[in-house]
Design an enzyme around this catalytic site. Structure first.
Site, PDB file in Angstrom:
ATOM      1  N   SER A 142      80.683  50.889  31.794  1.00 55.89           N
ATOM      2  CA  SER A 142      79.801  50.136  32.691  1.00 55.89           C
ATOM      3  C   SER A 142      78.681  49.481  31.889  1.00 55.89           C
ATOM      4  O   SER A 142      78.165  50.068  30.936  1.00 55.89           O
ATOM      5  CB  SER A 142      79.205  51.066  33.741  1.00 55.89           C
ATOM      6  OG  SER A 142      78.064  50.484  34.319  1.00 55.89           O
ATOM      7  N   HIS A 200      69.505  44.533  13.416  1.00 56.27           N
ATOM      8  CA  HIS A 200      69.032  43.882  14.642  1.00 56.27           C
ATOM      9  C   HIS A 200      70.089  44.069  15.724  1.00 56.27           C
ATOM     10  O   HIS A 200      71.231  43.650  15.570  1.00 56.27           O
ATOM     11  CB  HIS A 200      68.787  42.398  14.367  1.00 56.27           C
ATOM     12  CG  HIS A 200      67.833  41.756  15.324  1.00 56.27           C
ATOM     13  ND1 HIS A 200      68.086  41.644  16.674  1.00 56.27           N
ATOM     14  CD2 HIS A 200      66.608  41.194  15.129  1.00 56.27           C
ATOM     15  CE1 HIS A 200      67.053  41.027  17.254  1.00 56.27           C
ATOM     16  NE2 HIS A 200      66.146  40.746  16.344  1.00 56.27           N
ATOM     17  N   GLU A 258      70.165  32.526  -4.108  1.00 54.90           N
ATOM     18  CA  GLU A 258      70.682  32.566  -2.740  1.00 54.90           C
ATOM     19  C   GLU A 258      72.193  32.445  -2.753  1.00 54.90           C
ATOM     20  O   GLU A 258      72.910  33.095  -1.995  1.00 54.90           O
ATOM     21  CB  GLU A 258      70.061  31.424  -1.916  1.00 54.90           C
ATOM     22  CG  GLU A 258      70.343  31.487  -0.424  1.00 54.90           C
ATOM     23  CD  GLU A 258      71.549  30.654   0.028  1.00 54.90           C
ATOM     24  OE1 GLU A 258      71.841  30.623   1.218  1.00 54.90           O
ATOM     25  OE2 GLU A 258      72.241  30.049  -0.821  1.00 54.90           O
TER      26      GLU A 258
END
Lengths: 718, 718
Positions: free
Chosen positions: A596, A657, A413
């Protein structure tokens, strides 16, 4: 009444009785027969309690003790031995299976014969100062071999020499201020940045973009010492000789730099190291604040703004170079770190689900540590170990969860989430189809104040339930926050779109302003640090174990998945308002370029309506109908997947994501609507504002589309 | 025996009887209670027969008649009216729902006031020859308005003028031969290519890569006239005044050029037209063979190889330019075609599934036609219409399939598969999660010889079953082939990984060498063409309707999905051998660059073992267990998805199927292992062979990984 009628009457009576018993028998038979979902009697309260009660603080203490005696750097013999031990113990605890899965990934180590250091050289070329080669080893560990000295993993090799520039935290805004407002050019310079605020890899990337030829990272007492606390071993502050190790990659979720997108197996094509993902092109090195004081003391150049000043007794002048009189002195970096393809080992344990073996709940955390890993990761690993022991004990008593539980001890990790990412890459297809949730188990404690949970919105309700149960008071959860990155959930959440969460004990972020915890990634992360200062009773770690464990159990065993889409709707509404508000800092441009947010708001409204009616439908769901339950659960499981865009965020194909991802400017911080966030951020320095605003509009459109698509998944008849 | 014992005995008897009846009642109750999957009694043979018998050749004739009276060009009023009519009729036929779904996509039309044409100009600038502005309209259609003249949709505007070069079919190999072996430079030239062999968009791309400033496409009699057949209306050959319309995009699956990856809705960001996907940068125009003969007749330059010669009475000289004496004459293209964002309309009809409404079988085909669409697409649309009528009739009688059936009438297929791709983009998430199969319904007939089916390997077994039933003889299916592209299944299959198939009547490809069918995309594609020549009895179309319909019904109604993984294993083994064989043309390089296919073969072996044991497990599956059936079906459904790589093929992010995709050199032809295929193809002309072979190795590795990942999905305990 004659004989006959009396007999007939008697027979009728008997027949009635027989018929009645037949009917009773039939009805009992009818209702006694279990239909498919008769198991849908809910996640047994008793089982959950038994599971939580089985976990013991003392066991966690012992697990932590055994995990922290030796260094467990990824790619070393010692870390393989620990993997084997964990595998064996998991099997002994009662898991159905536990196995070691390896990958061959690019790691990075100091050259054992040529140490890394920073020096100041005079005009005769003499090294008049050299930074320390290692940290003073804490008492009791003097004879431990294989303590890797502080270094920046994946640093480029080289010995650049030149004038130094102080760049504060090395953030994008720091370089903006430096180059635009102060007129300091970093090109060809060695920059020195203090640790903190953002991921160190982002500092390195910014330095490279600014043209620096090297970057020194240091821990300033302002960021690595809590007021009133003494340095380790007398307290939990960072000593002056301590320094923070860490990788300096910009992987953006790629995993192994040589095999981006694919698992680093024997059959996998590897890029050459110079083609690898995220590798820095300049030397990088970390130092402690004693050494930093020497380097900074004689700096020349401008005096910086006050918020650039740390707590060292120096002026924090910007440079470039040293002050008059010493201007001929240069700083030289001596970096000989070696990148090497090395085998790493995950441990994967499983309890097969009784009803839906093809649905997975994952509890994963890393095992590899920079040195002893007293906090990072071994508090997490000890908690996982105790969770496995408790779950295994229940399995031994005949229990089995409805869904499959997967436990993972990740490797490497610290080198860029490599073990978890490679496993995610190898199993991407089945994870995408079958994974319900991923619960992360990195460091379980980084402060002493309160429990902190970061998770996806659909887990909010479950988290409140669980923490109320475990902690006996919901108030003890200080906050539920967004997920950023920097730990192993990244590939599962940001790439694959699996609902994720993490829980840990943390400091009071309102009052405790230091970065992370002071001895983070130093040799002073020992068992004693936890036992003496952070959690002497080990009850905080037990609470974390119980929260993480309860989340896993409820997800694995509830017939109907405990995910709440209306919480997601609320979060989307909140974040949409926030990002639109942020854009309103540029009112003229919003008009000029016709930007917008209406499409996004309208998509969020659509999602909210879909979520509400979905949960209304759930209330009338026939829990005895296996197919209906499965269909509803599929919708719940796949909701998070709907937020993933296979095209990825701009320039970051593995960050997919659309609702939550780190900004491009800091891997640690999770941003909502990161595509829009980054596009707005880029406005600040855009050479062509029209193009930059077009990108904002494009990102709003992608976000609106994604939210609409997610709403569709909640519609059973879409 | 005393009174008491006799009484007791009597009571015991009675109790036994009562108990026996109770038991019988209980047992009957127990077994009478339906469990969840009692419906798993199989796809009723009777229902399938009823469904097939309901379809009538005469009805198909009538549907075709009404669909072909007027032109139905995408984006026109007439095609919207047809959409409304189809929607209304589908509702009348008995579908649960039928609705029109619109998108605003980039279309392309000739400028109505400035016609497109090709001219030859002399040195005074006079146009000494102009190509025809339209095709002679067939008898009976003289008064029909809105017949669009032949044009190349999405051609760049412009009036390039210059010397012409004949480039045969305009294939990559043709340009290689031309530039490398014949030494002809196409840069700055107008090239003229004959239609055939490959997709016209690839010809245009090749011309652009060769530096041409315009490209003329013509139909050569060698490719558009069958021997012994007369031109329409006396036969089914292309008349000399006919020409082939068609788009000349290189979308590679992007859908609407202005919104690649996202549905072209109101909220969607649109790129500027000059940033659009796949738009050619040079003018393109199609002509018939009468006009081509004039252009080619006086060409100068080299005489080409014999296989470059068509059937016109000209020498097919290469150029550049005209022969001596006429060398001052130039060719000028006059192209004024206009790209315009235009609204298109799909019709989507549904029959909701009774047991698994969240599983979809899609039958889709396009409705838009270049002119009358006599064959393309109306034979397909008529077949879908009759299928809907038959299915709706069954629904009216109380039947309902196990899974949901979706019928689609796509718009703007002719402009780059736009309607189907935009709908796939809008519904990507739910399709990925829920779609079992996509059956395509473009032109149902393009020859008179035999039925041809192109489909994924897992559908092979079902296709044999179904065709045997429908055609009463399996021998009538000439072949099951790979899917290429060029029709609406593309986004569903190659982007989303949904098992797909198509079926149509075709020519004998061994003996009939002309390209496509002769009048393809001309005004001569009329109802009469089909009624007089291709299928006077309409029984061929009925057979196609029944095969497509039976595939849909079996997929929608079988409790266990009729997909065969072992057929996929066989196909993978065959294709792996074939691609390795192709590489063996370069034995020295295979050694030099250490290229091995072992990893791929080993992955295929792994897949084969997984497929075999998966189907063994299926044989013992408890069909009354709803959850087990659903889990097995999920594995079957998701197998195809496992072959999709979210990173896409190199440079083609929307072509993501690693096993089947068109080569980069011809959109029509499906290649197996397209990544490896293209990498090997590129060896031929690579400036750096080492780099090119590295790419081959990388592609082999990706293929091996993908096959391993697919094998994993077949493992229930992976």
């Amino acid at each position: 009444m004659g004989f006959l009628s009396s007999r007939v009457f008697k027979w009728i009576c008997w027949l009635s009785v027989v018929a009645a018993f037949f009917l009773i028998g039939f009805l009992i038979g009818w209702f006694a027969r279990p239909t498919q979902s008769a198991r849908s009697d809910g996640p047994s309260h008793a089982v959950l309690q038994e599971f939580l009660d089985e976990m013991q603080a003392e066991n966690i203490r012992q697990h932590l003790r055994k995990f922290t005696r030796l260094p467990h750097l990824a790619g070393t013999e010692q870390n393989l031995r620990l993997a084997e031990r964990i595998r064996d113990e998991w099997l002994r605890y009662g898991l159905d299976s536990a196995e070691i899965v390896h990958y061959d990934v690019l790691l990075s180590y100091p050259n054992e014969t040529k140490p890394n250091y920073i020096s100041v050289v005079d005009d005769a070329g003499n090294e008049v100062f050299n930074s320390s080669l290692s940290e003073p080893v804490p008492e009791g560990y003097e004879d431990v071999p294989n303590i890797v000295p502080p270094y920046s993993a994946f640093s480029a090799k080289g010995q650049p020499e030149g004038d130094m520039v102080y760049v504060n935290y090395g953030r994008t805004e720091d370089f903006f201020l430096l180059q635009r407002d102060m007129g300091v050019n970093c090109s060809g310079k060695i920059v020195i940045a203090r640790y903190g605020k953002i991921f160190r890899g982002n500092k390195v990337k910014n330095a490279i973009l600014a043209g620096a030829k090297g970057i020194i990272l240091f821990s300033d007492p302002a960021d690595y010492c809590a007021p009133g606390v003494r340095p380790y071993p007398d307290g939990w502050n960072l000593p002056g000789g301590g320094a923070q190790r860490g990788n300096v990659l910009n992987l953006n979720g790629a995993g192994d730099p040589l095999t981006p997108g694919y698992p680093a197996k024997e059959y996998t094509y590897r890029y050459r190291t110079d083609e690898g993902a995220g590798l820095p092109s300049i030397p990088v090195h970390p130092i402690g604040y004693n050494d930093a004081a020497v380097l900074l003391r004689n700096m020349g150049g401008q005096i910086p703004p006050n918020n650039w000043k740390g707590d060292l007794n120096v002026s924090y002048r910007i440079g470039p170079g040293f002050a008059d009189g010493l201007a001929n002195r240069k700083v030289r970096m001596n970096i000989h770190t070696i990148n090497r393809v090395t085998r790493i080992y995950n441990v994967i344990g499983k309890i097969r689900g009784a009803v839906e073996p093809d649905r997975y709940i994952i509890l994963g955390g890393h095992r590899d540590a920079w040195v002893f890993g007293g906090i990072d990761p071994s508090t997490g690993a000890a908690v996982v170990h105790e969770t496995v022991r408790s779950a295994g004990t229940l399995v031994g008593r005949g229990w089995r969860p409805r869904r499959t539980i997967i436990f993972a001890s990740w490797d490497a990790e610290e080198f860029g989430l490599l073990g978890s990412t490679e496993w995610a890459e190898e199993h991407a297809k089945i994870l995408q189809e079958r994974a319900v949730a991923y619960i992360n188990a990195d460091s379980a404690i980084e402060g002493m104040y309160t429990l902190r949970v970061d998770c996806v919105p659909s887990l909010h309700t479950l988290v409140y339930d669980v923490t109320k149960k475990v902690l006996a008071s919901r108030a003890l959860v200080s906050a539920i926050s967004k997920l950023g990155s920097g730990s192993d959930f990244e590939a599962y959440f940001i790439r694959l779109g699996i609902a994720s969460g993490r829980a840990r004990y943390t400091k009071n972020t309102k009052t405790e302003k230091y970065s992370s915890y002071p001895v983070y990634h130093s040799v002073y992360e020992t068992f004693e640090l936890v036992e003496r200062f952070y959690d002497p009773s080990f009850r905080k770690l037990l609470a974390v174990a119980q929260v993480r464990g309860a989340l896993v159990l409820r997800l694995a065993d509830s017939p109907l998945l405990p995910l709440d889409c209306t919480e997601y709707a609320d979060a989307l509404a909140k974040y949409a308002r926030a990002i639109a508000e942020a854009a309103r800092k540029h009112p003229d441009e919003l008009l000029e370029y016709r930007v917008s947010f209406d499409a996004l708001f309208s998509a969020v409204d659509n999602f909210t309506a879909a979520a509400t009616s979905f949960h209304e439908r759930l209330r009338t769901l026939d829990l005895t109908n296996a197919m209906e339950v499965r269909m509803a659960n599929d919708q719940l499981m796949y909701l998070e997947r709907a937020f993933v865009d296979p095209l990825g965020l701009p320039g970051r194909p593995f960050y997919r994501h659309i609702i939550f991802a780190p900004s491009s400017h800091n891997k640690y911080a999770g941003e909502s609507f990161p595509g829009i966030y980054d596009a707005l951020f880029d406005i600040q320095n855009a050479p062509r504002p029209d193009k930059a605003w077009e990108e904002v509009k494009r990102q709003i459109s992608i976000a609106a589309f994604t939210v609409h698509a997610a709403a569709m998944t909640l519609n059973p008849t879409a």
